[in-house]
Design a protein around this motif. Structure first.
Motif, PDB file in Angstrom:
ATOM      1  N   ASN A  49       7.083  -1.489  -9.050  1.00 59.06           N
ATOM      2  CA  ASN A  49       7.130  -2.168 -10.350  1.00 59.06           C
ATOM      3  C   ASN A  49       7.891  -1.378 -11.413  1.00 59.06           C
ATOM      4  O   ASN A  49       7.562  -1.422 -12.603  1.00 59.06           O
ATOM      5  N   GLU A  87      10.290  -0.431 -16.720  1.00 58.04           N
ATOM      6  CA  GLU A  87       9.111  -1.048 -16.102  1.00 58.04           C
ATOM      7  C   GLU A  87       9.394  -2.520 -15.787  1.00 58.04           C
ATOM      8  O   GLU A  87       9.973  -3.244 -16.604  1.00 58.04           O
ATOM      9  N   GLU A 121       8.131  -6.418 -14.525  1.00 54.89           N
ATOM     10  CA  GLU A 121       7.041  -7.368 -14.352  1.00 54.89           C
ATOM     11  C   GLU A 121       6.839  -7.567 -12.845  1.00 54.89           C
ATOM     12  O   GLU A 121       7.789  -7.855 -12.116  1.00 54.89           O
TER      13      GLU A 121
END
Length: 584
Positions: free
Chosen positions: A471, A492, A494
């Motif tokens: 992720n 980062e 989703e």
């Protein structure tokens, strides 16, 4: 029925030995598709879901087979989408032909629909890009594009207006100098060899070496026996840039594994301390990993003359095919009296393997990504086709999966593009339907072109896709933190449920998140007939450490990473302790 411009185009491809085309139909290329439909028994069309996949697959097909890879797209945006894969072919030196449609020839450059000058757009990534001007022009242009791609191992491009694709050739006016079929598909293969004096100069340098090191790149992939014979004569370790992985087996007594950020400590130490460097078929771009200029004498073997001395100052440059040049050079080399340098490298490689075993067998939770590739290495076939995408997964694959037997390996090497993994796997399975095909892909890259998972089902391709899911854009995250000393930003991701995505595309999928069961589940997935996606959920905080980092830099990293949350400080301490352990 009269031959059309599209018929001539496809017939010319067949004459040049093209057997597979990757692409998507569209109204700007329909005349060529009609010609393909009428010749389905002679040339195979593989429909993909995005033109970028078609271009990547064509590049990979050229890598896997040595043949001309071909991709096909419609006018305007269809052609634009090919560009990334064509740049991949350019930077990795692969013969690929991109064919695009164009709008009606007498409406071009008048702001008509999808009116893009694709012949101009493709000028930078290709060695030849041309617009077909009429039915009588087709044979000459396509023949030239095929010839150029294969002769120079570079991509080429042809764009053909949609009306010319359907125009009867017998009604086209041919200029008086354009004699029908005035060319053939005969082409002289590269036969260049250095002269005797150049070979003697190179041999003299190598014969004086006390600590020689061989850097074997993609141009040495077909010279395994010759490389090992030279290494035995010189008592030289062999290190491989990423595209050279497989030039010699990873368990060869001369192999010290990869070089650079994805490489091994053994290779880096040997490369830094050698007194003589033999570069074979490599333009490895990271100059900071070479010996400092002047520290080592160098000989380079390279088929492209302009690449001699490109990365490191060389005293002798030998232009020609690696396999042939090494065979000519071998009888001129004297046995090295001392094997100390090689023995030191072998001991260092033994320690490196112990470190990799330690990291690949960790039982921490969340699961470490190295566990996945470590277990894969035990299970993959000796003639498998192995692919890695770009990112942290490249390091795990390069370090933990060992080349052996008749295995083939590749990736987007010099372009280092994300999203190459699935298209490369499609091409591998199309080229070698009886062989195991495994692609290791990061979750960031997988999300880019995952629509083509359905292509695996459409053609019944036996491909295993291992998605390392953390992720985050891991490589970028660590570059931001480790090299710049900044907190990560914008990395980062989703989360995506890749198991459900794969099942929605009609292929089997499993999830692995327990290191204790990783090997067992991987074995089961690899034994599954047909396509299968394996989602491996791993620790997002596991860094792809360089093979050698000085303690000072480790402490700097610890200080930089400690900024912000306590978690960063914890990660920093882990990084620093791992680095110190590697240096001890």
């Amino acid at each position: 029925m009269a031959m059309t411009g599209g018929d001539v185009l496809v017939e010319t491809l067949i004459d040049w030995g093209v057997d597979t085309i990757f692409g998507i139909p569209g109204d700007g290329i329909n005349g060529v598709f009609e010609a393909l439909r009428n010749r389905q028994d002679q040339i195979r069309f593989i429909q993909v879901r995005h033109e970028e996949v078609a271009a990547f697959a064509a590049c990979a097909y050229a890598k896997w087979t040595g043949k001309l890879g071909v991709c096909l797209a419609t006018s305007g945006p269809g052609g634009v989408h090919l560009l990334n894969g064509i740049y991949d072919a350019k930077l990795d030196g692969q013969p690929v032909l991109a064919i695009t449609g164009a709008q009606h020839h007498d409406l071009l450059d008048t702001w008509t629909q999808q009116d893009i000058d694709l012949d101009k757009l493709f000028m930078d990534p290709t060695a030849y890009s041309a617009r077909i001007m009429g039915p009588a022009h087709v044979e000459n242009i396509v023949e030239m594009a095929c010839r150029t791609a294969l002769a120079y191992r570079q991509p080429t491009h042809v764009t053909i207006p949609v009306d010319i694709q359907s125009m009867p050739v017998d009604k086209a006016k041919r200029s008086e100098r354009n004699i029908k079929h005035h060319v053939s598909n005969m082409m002289a293969r590269g036969g260049q060899l250095p002269d005797r004096g150049q070979l003697e100069d190179a041999a003299a340098i190598l014969n004086q070496a006390k600590k020689p090191f061989i850097l074997a790149g993609r141009g040495a992939l077909d010279a395994r026996a010759e490389l090992e014979a030279i290494a035995e004569r010189l008592k030289a370790p062999i290190g491989t840039p990423l595209l050279g992985k497989g030039a010699v087996p990873d368990r060869s007594p001369y192999a010290t594994g990869g070089v650079g950020l994805l490489g091994t400590r053994a290779s880096q130490d040997a490369l830094e301390s050698c007194d003589t460097l033999l570069i074979v078929g490599s333009s490895f771009p990271y100059i900071e990993f070479y010996p400092k200029p002047g520290k080592a004498r160098a000989v380079q073997i390279e088929i492209d003359p302009k690449r001699i001395g490109l990365r490191y100052p060389v005293e002798a440059g030998l232009v020609g095919d690696s396999k042939r040049v090494l065979a000519e050079l071998l009888p001129m080399l004297k046995p090295n009296d001392s094997g100390d340098f090689l023995e030191t490298a072998q001991k260092a490689m033994g320690k490196w393997r112990e470190l990799m075993d330690e990291r690949g067998t960790r039982t921490d939770s969340p699961m470490k990504p190295q566990v996945v590739t470590h277990e894969l290495n035990k299970l993959i076939d000796d003639d498998a086709i192995l692919i890695t995408d770009s990112g942290t997964i490249t390091a795990w694959t390069a370090r933990h999966v060992e080349m052996r037997g008749e295995m083939k390996f590749s990736c987007s090497g010099t372009l280092a593009s994300m999203a190459c993994g699935l298209p490369y796997a499609i091409a591998g399975a199309v080229a070698y339907p009886g062989r195991q095909v495994v692609a290791v892909i990061g979750d960031g890259a997988m999300a880019m072109l995952m629509g083509d998972l359905v292509t695996l089902r459409k053609y019944g391709l036996d491909v295993k896709i291992i998605v390392i899911k953390n992720n985050t854009l891991g490589q970028i995250k660590w570059e931001q933190m480790v090299f710049l000393g900044n907190p990560e930003y914008g990395c980062e991701l989703e989360p995506v449920d890749f198991v459900r995505v794969a099942e929605g595309c009609g292929i089997r999928a499993i999830r692995i998140d327990d290191p204790a069961r990783c090997g067992e589940q991987l074995r089961e997935a690899l034994a599954t007939p047909g396509a299968c996606l394996i989602e491996a959920v791993v620790d997002p905080n596991e860094p792809p450490m360089p093979p050698k980092v000085e303690v000072k830099q480790a402490l700097h990293m610890a200080e930089a990473l400690a900024k912000g949350t306590p978690n960063r400080g914890k990660i920093a301490l882990t990084l620093a302790s791992d680095t110190v352990r590697e240096l001890v």
